[in-house]
Design an enzyme around this catalytic site. Structure first.
Site, PDB file in Angstrom:
ATOM      1  N   GLU A  80      -1.377  -5.026  -1.990  1.00 42.75           N
ATOM      2  CA  GLU A  80      -1.674  -3.928  -1.968  1.00 42.75           C
ATOM      3  C   GLU A  80      -3.077  -3.980  -0.781  1.00 42.75           C
ATOM      4  OE1 GLU A  80      -3.794   0.086  -3.917  1.00 42.75           O
ATOM      5  OE2 GLU A  80      -4.574  -2.234  -4.255  1.00 42.75           O
ATOM      6  N   ASP A 134      -3.988  -6.807  -6.008  1.00 48.13           N
ATOM      7  CA  ASP A 134      -4.239  -5.439  -6.401  1.00 48.13           C
ATOM      8  C   ASP A 134      -5.734  -5.697  -5.040  1.00 48.13           C
ATOM      9  OD1 ASP A 134      -5.401  -3.018  -7.331  1.00 48.13           O
ATOM     10  OD2 ASP A 134      -7.152  -4.496  -7.606  1.00 48.13           O
TER      11      ASP A 134
HETATM   12  C1  GLC Z   1      -5.427  -0.308  -6.346  1.00 43.28           C
HETATM   13  C2  GLC Z   1      -5.189   0.042  -7.407  1.00 43.28           C
HETATM   14  C3  GLC Z   1      -5.460   1.399  -7.979  1.00 43.28           C
HETATM   15  C4  GLC Z   1      -7.251   0.842  -9.164  1.00 43.28           C
HETATM   16  C5  GLC Z   1      -7.871  -0.067  -7.629  1.00 43.28           C
HETATM   17  C6  GLC Z   1      -8.854  -0.294  -8.241  1.00 43.28           C
HETATM   18  O1  GLC Z   1      -6.061   0.289  -5.402  1.00 43.28           O
HETATM   19  O2  GLC Z   1      -3.676   0.347  -7.522  1.00 43.28           O
HETATM   20  O3  GLC Z   1      -4.475   1.679  -9.188  1.00 43.28           O
HETATM   21  O4  GLC Z   1      -8.305   1.613  -9.346  1.00 43.28           O
HETATM   22  O5  GLC Z   1      -6.788  -0.916  -6.723  1.00 43.28           O
HETATM   23  O6  GLC Z   1      -8.550  -2.211  -9.092  1.00 43.28           O
END
Ligand code: GLC
Length: 534
Positions: A252, A200
């Site tokens: 991500e 994340d």
């Molecule tokens: C990422 C997740 C999202 C979350 C954010 C903070 O972007 O996919 O859902 O709100 O991180 O952890």
């Protein structure tokens, strides 16, 4: 690399656990629900699942605020059930990927609680700073991604950084204990047999030294994509490399270019990363082609497989993204609410395009991600009553951005009224309400309909290994405006984003098409997989 690894060609199904299947009747999805649906995933034909965070959490951000990285939230089940799930998924031939949240913890995490009590050294694990202008003004000008300042003041007057909700304090990754702890957490789950992690906010961990002001929304953000982050992932890769079979990472990372993204994929760093351009591209052949070429060549430059993401739990559902007029260029804001308000959504049009796009996605080389409900053609639920909204974006933006609840509605499994088999009969109401017409999109209803989008996904996933896996590079074919055509191996994929029908190549038969009855001619907003007649 000698042989092809599973994660280089896999189709990964994203399970948003809160909304997948509720086994115990509290209106919230859970591990028991996931276990009961393993046969569904088997029949769908995916290779792996990625489960959104299932750790104990006060749910300030739907589980992305983790209070304990080595446990399961009681609403989802127990660690024993998690072990059983992992074993059963493996027995069903599915790999299991978890979500790790290293940029921030929950404010209920023992480390942050110790920091609030000002225990010796505890604040150093986070980013506490004195305010400016005598303490009243936040330490710098950073804004939270969800809206409002990225700083909150504690009772004793100091400020802490949270790039997301106030309940998600950012960790200080210069602290050796933070590094050590996360490597231990990875090993904890790898020891339980987990096959890998989606990371994340992978681009967020390291901040520019001195936490300087950003100076304006157009400037590069000093909290993201700093070069120092790569050293962390070299350490993580070393942890993964200790395991057999191979454990993997998916980043991500919302970074400004494919060149920046490919840095995360160098051979001693992460295995793969989400390529998000697909979910920002309009339904226009020329743009899609550009995005495909770029994604393939930049991944190839570091020896990584390209990845294809049409949607996830953070963005509007594909059907709805395609249900209105399409911009010429990339969709610049993630949300594009303005256009939503101005134009009514044509979900049938959006669904046609989503079906066609699924065939495009699943025929490309590399890894494909399917977000739960995409295979059912679910639309974004745009008309949720304000009082049921849960996404922190809603309140933090001062009720100007409705946020992401509309793509997180519990799945319809069967029946003609809520909860449509999401929860057992007699259960509490689901944590977000489901629309009245969703019976038509339930799994059971779609199983009965040979032409349903669910059956299209099943057929596509069944054909994919024969036609496309290992079929080699994309070779573009000459095509009319608005049309994409390419060959890989012996098969071809044709996609018509234009508004006139086109002839499919002569001497080819249609193996699968996004709409029933396609043969010889491809109508607008449709796609077909074809192969030369023998
Ligand atoms: C990422 C997740 C999202 C979350 C954010 C903070 O972007 O996919 O859902 O709100 O991180 O952890």
């Amino acid at each position: 690399m000698t042989s092809v690894q599973w994660w280089e060609t896999a189709v990964v199904y994203q399970i948003y656990i809160r909304s997948f299947a509720d086994g115990d009747g509290d209106g919230v999805g859970d591990i028991t629900g996931m276990r009961s649906r393993l046969p569904y995933l088997g029949a769908l034909g995916v290779d792996a699942v990625w489960i959104n965070p299932w750790y104990p959490s006060p749910m300030a951000d739907a589980g992305y605020d983790v209070a304990d990285y080595r446990e399961i939230d009681p609403a989802y089940g127990t660690l024993a059930q998690a072990r059983e799930f992992i074993a059963e998924a493996h027995a069903a031939g599915l790999k299991v990927l978890l979500d790790i949240v290293p940029n921030h913890t929950s404010d209920q995490h023992r480390w942050f609680q110790a920091a609030l009590r000002s225990e010796l050294g505890a604040r150093e694990r986070y980013l506490f700073r004195p305010g400016r202008a005598g303490g009243e003004v936040p330490p710098n000008d950073w804004q939270s991604i969800f809206g409002g300042p990225a700083w909150t003041r504690t009772d004793d007057g100091s400020w802490y950084l949270h790039l997301f909700a106030p309940g998600q304090p950012d960790l200080n990754w210069d602290h050796p204990e933070v590094r050590k702890e996360f490597e231990a957490v990875l090993a904890f789950w790898f020891d339980l047999g987990v096959d890998g992690f989606r990371i994340d906010v992978a681009h967020g961990l390291v901040k520019a030294a001195g936490l300087p002001d950003r100076g304006g929304p157009g400037n590069p953000h000093p909290a993201f994509d700093q070069d120092g982050v790569h050293e962390i992932y070299r350490g993580w890769r070393a942890v993964a490399n200790r395991y057999e079979p191979q454990r993997i990472f998916i980043a991500e990372a919302w970074v400004p270019s494919n060149e920046r993204l490919s840095r995360y994929l160098r051979p001693d760093e992460l295995h793969t990363a989400f390529q998000f351009d697909f979910l920002r591209a309009p339904w226009r052949a020329a743009k899609l082609r550009e995005v495909i070429d770029e994604a393939i060549s930049s991944a190839a430059s570091v020896g990584a497989p390209p990845t294809w993401v049409l949607s996830n739990h953070d963005v509007p559902r594909t059907v709805t993204r395609y249900a209105r007029s399409q911009p010429d260029g990339m969709v610049e804001s993630e949300w594009e609410r303005a256009r939503w308000v101005a134009e009514a959504a044509d979900h049938e049009l959006g669904r046609r395009r989503a079906r066609a796009c699924a065939l495009l996605q699943l025929s490309l080389p590399g890894t494909a991600y399917v977000y739960q409900g995409e295979e059912l053609g679910l639309e974004e639920v745009e008309e949720l009553p304000d009082e049921v909204r849960q996404d922190p974006t809603w309140l933090q933006s001062g009720r100007t951005d409705v946020g992401r609840d509309g793509c997180r509605i519990p799945l319809p499994w069967s029946g003609s009224q809520a909860p449509y088999g999401f929860s057992p009969p007699g259960s509490a109401a689901s944590w977000l309400p489901q629309p009245d017409h969703w019976g038509a999109y339930s799994v059971a209803a779609q199983e009965r309909d040979g032409d349903s989008i669910l059956n299209l996904y099943r057929a596509a996933l069944a054909l994919r290994p024969q036609l496309w896996v290992g079929a080699g590079d994309v070779r573009w074919l000459a095509s009319a405006d608005g049309v994409l055509g390419y060959a890989r191996g012996e098969a071809q994929c044709w996609v018509n984003t234009g508004d006139v029908e086109i002839a499919l190549p002569e001497g080819f038969s249609v193996l699968l098409a996004s709409e029933p009855g396609i043969d010889g001619v491809l109508p607008p907003d449709a796609a077909a997989w074809v192969r030369a007649r023998r």
